[in-house]
Design a protein around this motif. Structure first.
Motif, PDB file in Angstrom:
ATOM      1  N   ALA A  39       0.836  -1.202   0.000  1.00 19.15           N
ATOM      2  CA  ALA A  39       0.000   0.000   0.000  1.00 19.15           C
ATOM      3  C   ALA A  39       0.869   1.249   0.000  1.00 19.15           C
ATOM      4  O   ALA A  39       0.859   2.040   0.947  1.00 19.15           O
ATOM      5  N   PRO A  40       1.652   1.473  -1.048  1.00 15.86           N
ATOM      6  CA  PRO A  40       2.613   2.576  -1.044  1.00 15.86           C
ATOM      7  C   PRO A  40       2.005   3.975  -1.005  1.00 15.86           C
ATOM      8  O   PRO A  40       2.698   4.922  -0.646  1.00 15.86           O
ATOM      9  N   THR A  41       0.724   4.116  -1.332  1.00 12.87           N
ATOM     10  CA  THR A  41       0.111   5.445  -1.295  1.00 12.87           C
ATOM     11  C   THR A  41      -0.524   5.754   0.057  1.00 12.87           C
ATOM     12  O   THR A  41      -1.009   6.860   0.272  1.00 12.87           O
ATOM     13  N   ARG A  42      -0.517   4.794   0.951  1.00 15.10           N
ATOM     14  CA  ARG A  42      -1.075   5.019   2.288  1.00 15.10           C
ATOM     15  C   ARG A  42      -0.031   5.665   3.189  1.00 15.10           C
ATOM     16  O   ARG A  42       0.994   6.128   2.727  1.00 15.10           O
ATOM     17  N   ALA A  43      -0.267   5.658   4.460  1.00 12.16           N
ATOM     18  CA  ALA A  43       0.580   6.348   5.437  1.00 12.16           C
ATOM     19  C   ALA A  43       2.036   5.915   5.354  1.00 12.16           C
ATOM     20  O   ALA A  43       2.348   4.746   5.121  1.00 12.16           O
ATOM     21  N   THR A  44       2.909   6.865   5.556  1.00 17.50           N
ATOM     22  CA  THR A  44       4.347   6.646   5.575  1.00 17.50           C
ATOM     23  C   THR A  44       4.882   7.096   6.929  1.00 17.50           C
ATOM     24  O   THR A  44       4.498   8.152   7.416  1.00 17.50           O
ATOM     25  N   LEU A  45       5.740   6.291   7.524  1.00 17.64           N
ATOM     26  CA  LEU A  45       6.419   6.701   8.752  1.00 17.64           C
ATOM     27  C   LEU A  45       7.689   7.438   8.365  1.00 17.64           C
ATOM     28  O   LEU A  45       8.450   6.958   7.522  1.00 17.64           O
ATOM     29  N   ILE A  46       7.928   8.577   8.970  1.00 19.73           N
ATOM     30  CA  ILE A  46       9.143   9.356   8.708  1.00 19.73           C
ATOM     31  C   ILE A  46       9.895   9.488  10.029  1.00 19.73           C
ATOM     32  O   ILE A  46       9.346   9.975  11.016  1.00 19.73           O
ATOM     33  N   PHE A  47      11.140   9.041  10.027  1.00 16.86           N
ATOM     34  CA  PHE A  47      11.983   9.103  11.216  1.00 16.86           C
ATOM     35  C   PHE A  47      13.140  10.061  10.993  1.00 16.86           C
ATOM     36  O   PHE A  47      13.714  10.070   9.893  1.00 16.86           O
ATOM     37  N   PRO A  48      13.549  10.793  12.014  1.00 18.09           N
ATOM     38  CA  PRO A  48      14.834  11.476  11.913  1.00 18.09           C
ATOM     39  C   PRO A  48      15.902  10.391  11.713  1.00 18.09           C
ATOM     40  O   PRO A  48      15.793   9.300  12.294  1.00 18.09           O
ATOM     41  N   ALA A  49      16.888  10.659  10.898  1.00 13.89           N
ATOM     42  CA  ALA A  49      17.896   9.645  10.560  1.00 13.89           C
ATOM     43  C   ALA A  49      18.527   9.023  11.805  1.00 13.89           C
ATOM     44  O   ALA A  49      18.727   7.812  11.869  1.00 13.89           O
ATOM     45  N   GLU A  50      18.783   9.831  12.821  1.00 15.52           N
ATOM     46  CA  GLU A  50      19.448   9.307  14.024  1.00 15.52           C
ATOM     47  C   GLU A  50      18.526   8.419  14.860  1.00 15.52           C
ATOM     48  O   GLU A  50      18.993   7.683  15.723  1.00 15.52           O
ATOM     49  N   ALA A  51      17.217   8.439  14.618  1.00 14.47           N
ATOM     50  CA  ALA A  51      16.277   7.603  15.364  1.00 14.47           C
ATOM     51  C   ALA A  51      15.976   6.283  14.666  1.00 14.47           C
ATOM     52  O   ALA A  51      15.423   5.370  15.279  1.00 14.47           O
ATOM     53  N   PHE A  52      16.366   6.141  13.402  1.00 10.74           N
ATOM     54  CA  PHE A  52      15.996   4.953  12.646  1.00 10.74           C
ATOM     55  C   PHE A  52      16.679   3.689  13.161  1.00 10.74           C
ATOM     56  O   PHE A  52      16.032   2.659  13.351  1.00 10.74           O
TER      57      PHE A  52
END
Length: 63
Positions: A39-52
């Motif tokens: 489901a690529p058009t649904r919600a995306t999680l975005i993390f700060p790089a240092e939190a990934f």
């Protein structure tokens, strides 16, 4: 200019066939995005790089 978050790639563990049983990630210098391959058009999680990395390590610890 191209958005770095448009550079999605599937995990090598995405499963057989077209690999729709996993997640995709995209990264920029400051953030990492995670989305569902099915489901690529649904919600995306975005993390700060240092939190990934701590996020991934926590997921591994719950296995």
């Amino acid at each position: 200019m191209r958005n770095p978050m448009d550079n999605w790639r599937k995990s090598s563990y995405s499963g057989p066939g077209d690999g729709n049983e996993c997640v995709e990630i995209a990264n920029s210098p400051s953030h990492v995005g995670v989305r569902d391959t099915k489901a690529p058009t649904r919600a995306t999680l975005i993390f700060p790089a240092e939190a990934f990395t701590p996020f991934i390590e926590a997921l591994k610890a719950t296995r």
